[in-house]
Design a protein around this motif. Structure first.
Motif, PDB file in Angstrom:
ATOM      1  N   LEU A 142      43.468  12.327  31.624  1.00 63.49           N
ATOM      2  CA  LEU A 142      44.536  13.190  31.139  1.00 63.49           C
ATOM      3  C   LEU A 142      45.469  13.576  32.284  1.00 63.49           C
ATOM      4  CD1 LEU A 142      42.696  15.587  28.660  1.00 63.49           C
ATOM      5  CD2 LEU A 142      44.224  13.680  28.107  1.00 63.49           C
ATOM      6  N   VAL A 143      46.747  13.430  32.050  1.00 67.32           N
ATOM      7  CA  VAL A 143      47.771  13.825  33.009  1.00 67.32           C
ATOM      8  C   VAL A 143      48.710  14.770  32.269  1.00 67.32           C
ATOM      9  CG1 VAL A 143      49.592  13.082  34.563  1.00 67.32           C
ATOM     10  CG2 VAL A 143      47.593  11.617  34.199  1.00 67.32           C
ATOM     11  N   GLU A 144      48.548  16.060  32.506  1.00 72.92           N
ATOM     12  CA  GLU A 144      49.335  17.043  31.761  1.00 72.92           C
ATOM     13  C   GLU A 144      50.818  16.916  32.072  1.00 72.92           C
ATOM     14  OE1 GLU A 144      47.349  21.106  31.232  1.00 72.92           O
ATOM     15  OE2 GLU A 144      46.364  20.323  33.028  1.00 72.92           O
ATOM     16  N   SER A 145      51.621  16.979  31.026  1.00 70.22           N
ATOM     17  CA  SER A 145      53.068  16.949  31.196  1.00 70.22           C
ATOM     18  C   SER A 145      53.539  18.336  31.616  1.00 70.22           C
ATOM     19  CB  SER A 145      53.755  16.544  29.887  1.00 70.22           C
ATOM     20  OG  SER A 145      53.313  15.278  29.465  1.00 70.22           O
ATOM     21  N   THR A 160      40.129  24.497  31.610  1.00 74.44           N
ATOM     22  CA  THR A 160      40.274  25.330  30.416  1.00 74.44           C
ATOM     23  C   THR A 160      39.819  24.646  29.137  1.00 74.44           C
ATOM     24  OG1 THR A 160      42.527  24.569  29.955  1.00 74.44           O
ATOM     25  CG2 THR A 160      42.278  26.438  31.482  1.00 74.44           C
ATOM     26  N   GLY A 161      39.958  23.313  29.074  1.00 77.35           N
ATOM     27  CA  GLY A 161      39.659  22.613  27.834  1.00 77.35           C
ATOM     28  C   GLY A 161      40.780  22.688  26.822  1.00 77.35           C
ATOM     29  N   TRP A 162      41.960  23.137  27.241  1.00 70.96           N
ATOM     30  CA  TRP A 162      43.107  23.241  26.342  1.00 70.96           C
ATOM     31  C   TRP A 162      44.263  22.405  26.880  1.00 70.96           C
ATOM     32  CZ3 TRP A 162      43.448  25.992  21.726  1.00 70.96           C
ATOM     33  CH2 TRP A 162      42.342  26.788  21.417  1.00 70.96           C
ATOM     34  N   LEU A 163      44.906  21.660  25.963  1.00 67.96           N
ATOM     35  CA  LEU A 163      46.030  20.802  26.319  1.00 67.96           C
ATOM     36  C   LEU A 163      47.188  21.122  25.389  1.00 67.96           C
ATOM     37  CD1 LEU A 163      46.827  18.297  28.129  1.00 67.96           C
ATOM     38  CD2 LEU A 163      46.262  16.898  26.120  1.00 67.96           C
ATOM     39  N   THR A 164      48.385  21.227  25.935  1.00 64.84           N
ATOM     40  CA  THR A 164      49.533  21.618  25.134  1.00 64.84           C
ATOM     41  C   THR A 164      50.653  20.593  25.216  1.00 64.84           C
ATOM     42  OG1 THR A 164      51.156  23.378  24.764  1.00 64.84           O
ATOM     43  CG2 THR A 164      50.539  22.947  27.027  1.00 64.84           C
ATOM     44  N   ASN A 165      51.599  20.701  24.297  1.00 63.89           N
ATOM     45  CA  ASN A 165      52.760  19.817  24.303  1.00 63.89           C
ATOM     46  C   ASN A 165      54.018  20.547  24.771  1.00 63.89           C
ATOM     47  OD1 ASN A 165      53.191  21.484  22.104  1.00 63.89           O
ATOM     48  ND2 ASN A 165      53.915  19.861  20.751  1.00 63.89           N
ATOM     49  N   GLY A 166      53.847  21.615  25.530  1.00 63.97           N
ATOM     50  CA  GLY A 166      55.021  22.346  26.010  1.00 63.97           C
ATOM     51  C   GLY A 166      54.653  23.510  26.899  1.00 63.97           C
ATOM     52  N   ARG A 167      55.447  24.570  26.803  1.00 64.35           N
ATOM     53  CA  ARG A 167      55.246  25.759  27.637  1.00 64.35           C
ATOM     54  C   ARG A 167      54.670  26.879  26.793  1.00 64.35           C
ATOM     55  NH1 ARG A 167      60.625  27.560  29.737  1.00 64.35           N
ATOM     56  NH2 ARG A 167      60.735  28.610  27.715  1.00 64.35           N
ATOM     57  N   ARG A 168      53.542  27.396  27.250  1.00 72.37           N
ATOM     58  CA  ARG A 168      52.885  28.484  26.538  1.00 72.37           C
ATOM     59  C   ARG A 168      53.610  29.814  26.765  1.00 72.37           C
ATOM     60  NH1 ARG A 168      48.729  25.361  29.035  1.00 72.37           N
ATOM     61  NH2 ARG A 168      47.204  24.544  27.553  1.00 72.37           N
ATOM     62  N   THR A 186      58.189  36.052  25.869  1.00 73.08           N
ATOM     63  CA  THR A 186      58.844  34.751  25.904  1.00 73.08           C
ATOM     64  C   THR A 186      58.130  33.837  24.924  1.00 73.08           C
ATOM     65  OG1 THR A 186      59.409  35.023  28.223  1.00 73.08           O
ATOM     66  CG2 THR A 186      59.484  32.790  27.339  1.00 73.08           C
ATOM     67  N   PRO A 187      58.830  33.214  23.998  1.00 70.90           N
ATOM     68  CA  PRO A 187      58.159  32.350  23.022  1.00 70.90           C
ATOM     69  C   PRO A 187      57.690  31.051  23.666  1.00 70.90           C
ATOM     70  CG  PRO A 187      60.525  32.176  22.762  1.00 70.90           C
ATOM     71  CD  PRO A 187      60.289  33.266  23.774  1.00 70.90           C
ATOM     72  N   PRO A 188      56.690  30.417  23.079  1.00 72.48           N
ATOM     73  CA  PRO A 188      56.317  29.081  23.558  1.00 72.48           C
ATOM     74  C   PRO A 188      57.413  28.094  23.205  1.00 72.48           C
ATOM     75  CG  PRO A 188      55.157  29.573  21.526  1.00 72.48           C
ATOM     76  CD  PRO A 188      55.891  30.832  21.919  1.00 72.48           C
ATOM     77  N   SER A 189      57.431  26.950  23.875  1.00 77.93           N
ATOM     78  CA  SER A 189      58.449  25.942  23.584  1.00 77.93           C
ATOM     79  C   SER A 189      57.855  24.553  23.744  1.00 77.93           C
ATOM     80  CB  SER A 189      59.663  26.103  24.498  1.00 77.93           C
ATOM     81  OG  SER A 189      59.305  25.926  25.848  1.00 77.93           O
ATOM     82  N   GLU A 190      58.257  23.651  22.871  1.00 79.48           N
ATOM     83  CA  GLU A 190      57.802  22.269  22.905  1.00 79.48           C
ATOM     84  C   GLU A 190      58.637  21.469  23.894  1.00 79.48           C
ATOM     85  OE1 GLU A 190      57.609  18.370  19.919  1.00 79.48           O
ATOM     86  OE2 GLU A 190      58.571  20.252  19.295  1.00 79.48           O
ATOM     87  N   THR A 191      57.983  20.691  24.730  1.00 85.70           N
ATOM     88  CA  THR A 191      58.701  19.809  25.642  1.00 85.70           C
ATOM     89  C   THR A 191      59.412  18.720  24.845  1.00 85.70           C
ATOM     90  OG1 THR A 191      57.087  20.202  27.394  1.00 85.70           O
ATOM     91  CG2 THR A 191      58.469  18.244  27.600  1.00 85.70           C
ATOM     92  N   GLY A 192      60.704  18.569  25.081  1.00 89.27           N
ATOM     93  CA  GLY A 192      61.467  17.549  24.377  1.00 89.27           C
ATOM     94  C   GLY A 192      61.738  17.881  22.927  1.00 89.27           C
ATOM     95  N   ASP A 294      49.791  11.286  24.131  1.00 92.29           N
ATOM     96  CA  ASP A 294      51.015  11.332  24.930  1.00 92.29           C
ATOM     97  C   ASP A 294      50.731  11.651  26.394  1.00 92.29           C
ATOM     98  OD1 ASP A 294      53.322  10.539  23.690  1.00 92.29           O
ATOM     99  OD2 ASP A 294      53.690  12.471  22.725  1.00 92.29           O
ATOM    100  N   GLN A 295      49.510  12.149  26.688  1.00 97.49           N
ATOM    101  CA  GLN A 295      49.216  12.604  28.039  1.00 97.49           C
ATOM    102  C   GLN A 295      47.977  11.929  28.633  1.00 97.49           C
ATOM    103  OE1 GLN A 295      50.082  16.993  28.600  1.00 97.49           O
ATOM    104  NE2 GLN A 295      50.279  16.915  26.372  1.00 97.49           N
TER     105      GLN A 295
END
Length: 333
Positions: A142-145, A160-168, A186-192, A294-295
């Motif tokens: 795994l390579v986190e974006s 942590t065992g948690w993977l996300t697709n953006g900014r928490r 600050t709300p979370p946001s999806e990368t791209g 994706d990661q």
């Protein structure tokens, strides 16, 4: 060549990436939990009757191929023996295959979900010292974006065992007076994201490391990589199917290989692309699978093998691994 610029390297230091055969499509005919099987044969008949027209459509979507060649399509079915074991292979598998045949479907390959975590040794053989645990292998790839504007405060997924697709949403803040914009949230946001975010935070496991329980989403990610023929460990293919032919099924799940080939005439298990016909309850799980895929860093040689072979056949595959997967969620399945 000799001199101070020479580099000597043993051949064994660069393990050969094992090649695998490829179908054009790996078609998954279902993934059921033990409680689904507990509902009896009628539940299985309803499942395959609902799957049949969508499986036919997925087959039709593959062709036609260049030069009039027929597509190679293999079918598979994944049984959840990881989270519960309410029955045995001997009791469960024959009614499953009978229900599929009644709907006009053939299950070429049968897989156990626990095999995606850590496959048991083959019957009558001791566990090898270098036994591959597929989930661990994928975890290490795994390579986190990095999200735009990230500050690295969040620990890595390996901890942590948690993977996300953006900014928490930040979990630690300074006082509002010190915030650049004076905001307190600050709300979370999806990368791209396109216009609006669809943010997802995926749990890959829970529990302490020595008794880690992998999530369904993470094991399904492993399952996709295996079906795509992209998972290697020290250059070796992972979860290679074992021919089963007409042998009786055992009374213990651990006595059954992780992936068995039931149809001796089946096209290869691994494929350029996958399609999974699943109940709608798996939709959020498969969204999480796409976040994981994706990661994942896939070995360049494995990707090259697929690209070259598919191009030679005139059926090039998408560059992105996640774009090689597709799904059907039939109503009422």
């Amino acid at each position: 060549m000799s001199g101070p610029g020479a580099v000597f390297r043993e051949t064994s230091a660069e393990p050969r990436t094992e090649a695998v055969p490829f179908s054009h499509l790996s078609l998954e005919l279902g993934h059921l939990y033990m409680e689904d099987f507990a509902e009896g044969p009628d539940r299985l008949r309803r499942h395959f009757a609902a799957v049949r027209p969508w499986a036919d459509a997925a087959r039709a979507a593959v062709g036609p191929l260049p030069a009039g060649r027929r597509p190679r399509i293999s079918t598979c079915f994944l049984i959840d023996d990881y989270f519960s074991r309410l029955s045995t292979p001997a009791e469960l598998i024959p009614p499953l295959l009978a229900a599929a045949a009644e709907a006009g479907l053939t299950v070429d390959y049968l897989a156990r979900e626990s095999g995606c975590a850590a496959p048991a040794p083959l019957p009558g053989r001791p566990a090898p010292r270098d036994r591959v645990e597929p989930a661990e292998a994928v975890l290490h790839r795994l390579v986190e974006s990095p999200p735009p504007g990230g500050n690295g405060f969040r620990p890595p997924v390996s901890r942590t065992g948690w993977l996300t697709n953006g900014r928490r949403t930040p979990t630690r803040r300074t006082s509002a007076a010190l915030d650049a914009d004076g905001a307190v949230w600050t709300p979370p946001s999806e990368t791209g994201a396109r216009g609006h975010s669809v943010f997802m935070d995926v749990e890959l496991w829970n529990g302490p490391e020595d008794t880690r329980v992998w999530s369904c989403a993470f094991l399904a990610s492993v399952w996709q990589l295996v079906r795509l023929g992209l998972l290697r460990q020290d250059g070796r293919a992972v979860l290679t199917p074992v021919p089963w032919d007409d042998r009786d099924f055992p009374a213990d799940w651990d006595a059954l290989p992780a992936v068995v080939r039931l149809n001796p005439l089946a096209a290869p298990f691994t494929a350029y692309a996958t399609c999974s016909v699943l109940p709608a309850r798996f939709l959020p799980v498969e969204h999480a699978v796409r976040v994981v895929l994706d990661q994942v860093h896939v070995e360049a040689e494995a990707l090259r093998q697929v690209a070259e072979r598919s191009a030679q056949e005139g059926t090039p595959v998408p560059a992105g691994v996640v774009d090689r997967t597709s799904y059907v969620f039939p109503p009422g399945l």
